[in-house]
Scaffold this motif. Sequence first.
Motif, mmCIF file in Angstrom:
data_model
loop_
_atom_site.group_PDB
_atom_site.id
_atom_site.type_symbol
_atom_site.label_atom_id
_atom_site.label_comp_id
_atom_site.label_asym_id
_atom_site.label_seq_id
_atom_site.Cartn_x
_atom_site.Cartn_y
_atom_site.Cartn_z
ATOM 1 N N MET A 1 0.831 -1.516 -0.081
ATOM 2 C CA MET A 1 0.019 0.179 0.217
ATOM 3 C C MET A 1 1.263 1.185 -0.289
ATOM 4 N N ALA A 2 0.019 1.941 -0.739
ATOM 5 C CA ALA A 2 1.143 3.308 -0.685
ATOM 6 C C ALA A 2 1.106 4.360 0.589
ATOM 7 N N THR A 3 1.930 5.080 0.731
ATOM 8 C CA THR A 3 1.494 6.085 2.010
ATOM 9 C C THR A 3 0.351 7.106 1.306
ATOM 10 N N GLY A 4 0.543 7.524 0.420
ATOM 11 C CA GLY A 4 -0.696 8.387 0.507
ATOM 12 C C GLY A 4 -2.002 7.809 0.388
ATOM 13 N N GLN A 5 -1.951 6.085 0.019
ATOM 14 C CA GLN A 5 -3.340 5.519 -0.085
ATOM 15 C C GLN A 5 -3.540 5.836 1.908
ATOM 16 N N LEU A 6 -2.372 4.885 2.542
ATOM 17 C CA LEU A 6 -2.574 4.996 3.708
ATOM 18 C C LEU A 6 -3.277 7.044 4.460
ATOM 19 N N LEU A 7 -2.380 7.531 3.863
ATOM 20 C CA LEU A 7 -2.987 9.035 5.046
ATOM 21 C C LEU A 7 -5.037 9.210 4.249
ATOM 22 N N GLU A 8 -5.133 8.823 3.216
ATOM 23 C CA GLU A 8 -6.511 8.697 2.533
ATOM 24 C C GLU A 8 -7.449 7.866 3.997
ATOM 25 N N ASP A 9 -7.512 6.766 3.900
ATOM 26 C CA ASP A 9 -7.812 6.212 4.858
ATOM 27 C C ASP A 9 -8.022 6.336 5.508
ATOM 28 N N ARG A 10 -6.877 6.731 6.188
ATOM 29 C CA ARG A 10 -6.960 7.393 7.640
ATOM 30 C C ARG A 10 -7.911 8.585 8.212
ATOM 31 N N TYR A 11 -7.214 9.798 7.205
ATOM 32 C CA TYR A 11 -8.046 11.255 7.127
ATOM 33 C C TYR A 11 -9.076 11.130 6.512
ATOM 34 N N GLY A 12 -9.110 10.785 5.273
ATOM 35 C CA GLY A 12 -10.392 10.937 4.336
ATOM 36 C C GLY A 12 -9.835 11.912 3.490
ATOM 37 N N THR A 13 -10.469 11.952 2.460
ATOM 38 C CA THR A 13 -9.621 13.165 1.366
ATOM 39 C C THR A 13 -10.202 14.071 1.853
ATOM 40 N N ARG A 14 -9.338 15.416 0.945
ATOM 41 C CA ARG A 14 -9.765 16.212 1.280
ATOM 42 C C ARG A 14 -10.863 16.825 1.048
ATOM 43 N N PRO A 15 -11.322 17.815 0.995
ATOM 44 C CA PRO A 15 -12.753 18.746 0.987
ATOM 45 C C PRO A 15 -12.497 19.460 -0.495
ATOM 46 N N ARG A 16 -13.645 19.620 -1.489
ATOM 47 C CA ARG A 16 -13.700 20.072 -2.256
ATOM 48 C C ARG A 16 -13.262 21.422 -1.922
ATOM 49 N N ARG A 17 -13.029 22.298 -2.977
ATOM 50 C CA ARG A 17 -13.658 24.018 -1.957
ATOM 51 C C ARG A 17 -14.204 24.244 -2.928
ATOM 52 N N THR A 18 -14.960 25.395 -2.621
ATOM 53 C CA THR A 18 -16.269 26.289 -3.191
ATOM 54 C C THR A 18 -15.364 26.958 -4.403
ATOM 55 N N SER A 19 -15.017 27.061 -5.704
ATOM 56 C CA SER A 19 -14.618 28.200 -7.106
ATOM 57 C C SER A 19 -15.120 29.514 -6.047
ATOM 58 N N ARG A 20 -14.412 30.227 -6.498
ATOM 59 C CA ARG A 20 -14.312 31.855 -6.979
ATOM 60 C C ARG A 20 -15.381 32.152 -7.352
ATOM 61 N N ARG A 21 -15.930 31.551 -8.543
ATOM 62 C CA ARG A 21 -17.292 31.725 -9.339
ATOM 63 C C ARG A 21 -18.819 31.663 -8.747
ATOM 64 N N ALA A 22 -18.655 31.101 -8.223
ATOM 65 C CA ALA A 22 -19.392 30.325 -7.446
ATOM 66 C C ALA A 22 -19.641 31.805 -5.794
ATOM 67 N N TYR A 23 -18.750 31.801 -5.169
ATOM 68 C CA TYR A 23 -18.791 33.428 -4.574
ATOM 69 C C TYR A 23 -19.089 34.599 -5.282
ATOM 70 N N TRP A 24 -18.313 34.762 -6.830
ATOM 71 C CA TRP A 24 -19.407 35.612 -7.442
ATOM 72 C C TRP A 24 -20.772 35.829 -7.436
ATOM 73 N N ILE A 25 -21.284 34.362 -7.821
ATOM 74 C CA ILE A 25 -22.449 34.179 -7.943
ATOM 75 C C ILE A 25 -23.244 34.437 -6.862
ATOM 76 N N LEU A 26 -23.339 34.218 -6.410
ATOM 77 C CA LEU A 26 -24.013 34.079 -4.681
ATOM 78 C C LEU A 26 -23.968 35.476 -4.957
ATOM 79 N N GLY A 27 -22.895 36.501 -4.150
ATOM 80 C CA GLY A 27 -23.188 37.461 -3.963
ATOM 81 C C GLY A 27 -23.496 38.787 -4.836
ATOM 82 N N ALA A 28 -24.061 38.176 -6.108
ATOM 83 C CA ALA A 28 -24.676 38.677 -6.935
ATOM 84 C C ALA A 28 -25.857 39.048 -6.757
ATOM 85 N N CYS A 29 -26.048 37.084 -6.265
ATOM 86 C CA CYS A 29 -27.478 37.600 -5.862
ATOM 87 C C CYS A 29 -27.901 37.571 -4.977
#
Length: 144
Positions: A1-29
């Motif tokens: 098993m690779a080291t990266g796979q062990l870390l993902e199993d232990r801590y989970g995957t990194r949450p996906r970041r919201t793009s700047r475009r979504a912030y601009w759209i929410l601000g305009a709304c």
Amino acid sequence: MATGQLLEDRYGTRPRRTSRRAYWILGACALLLGGGIAWLGYANLGTAPIQTQRVGFENLEGDAMSLTFEITRNTPDRPAVCIVRTRVRSGAEGGRREVLVPPGPATSRVTTTIRSGAEPVTADVFGCSYQVPAYLSTDLPPSG
């Protein structure tokens, strides 16, 4: 098993970041929604199209009162109707009358007589509107 796979199993995957475009759209709304609410508030709670001020009143004989008031309209070429009333000593309404204010100058004075059910102590303007009832209109068709 690779080291990266062990870390993902232990801590989970990194949450996906919201793009700047979504912030601009929410601000305009949010700005559009706030602007719409502000416009509705101004349209409903802004200055009244007809303003009145009591100039004076005088007791007359026979439980009646003469009322003089000044009316200022933002559309003086339209007729208006004002409801005036008297009050008796207890504070209850003693009499009420509708007064037709024909088209004319932007600011005009109107004097009317209001009959009361008891001796009146004061008189005032209850309110005014551009929605003139047909029975008050001066341009009724001839009855025949």
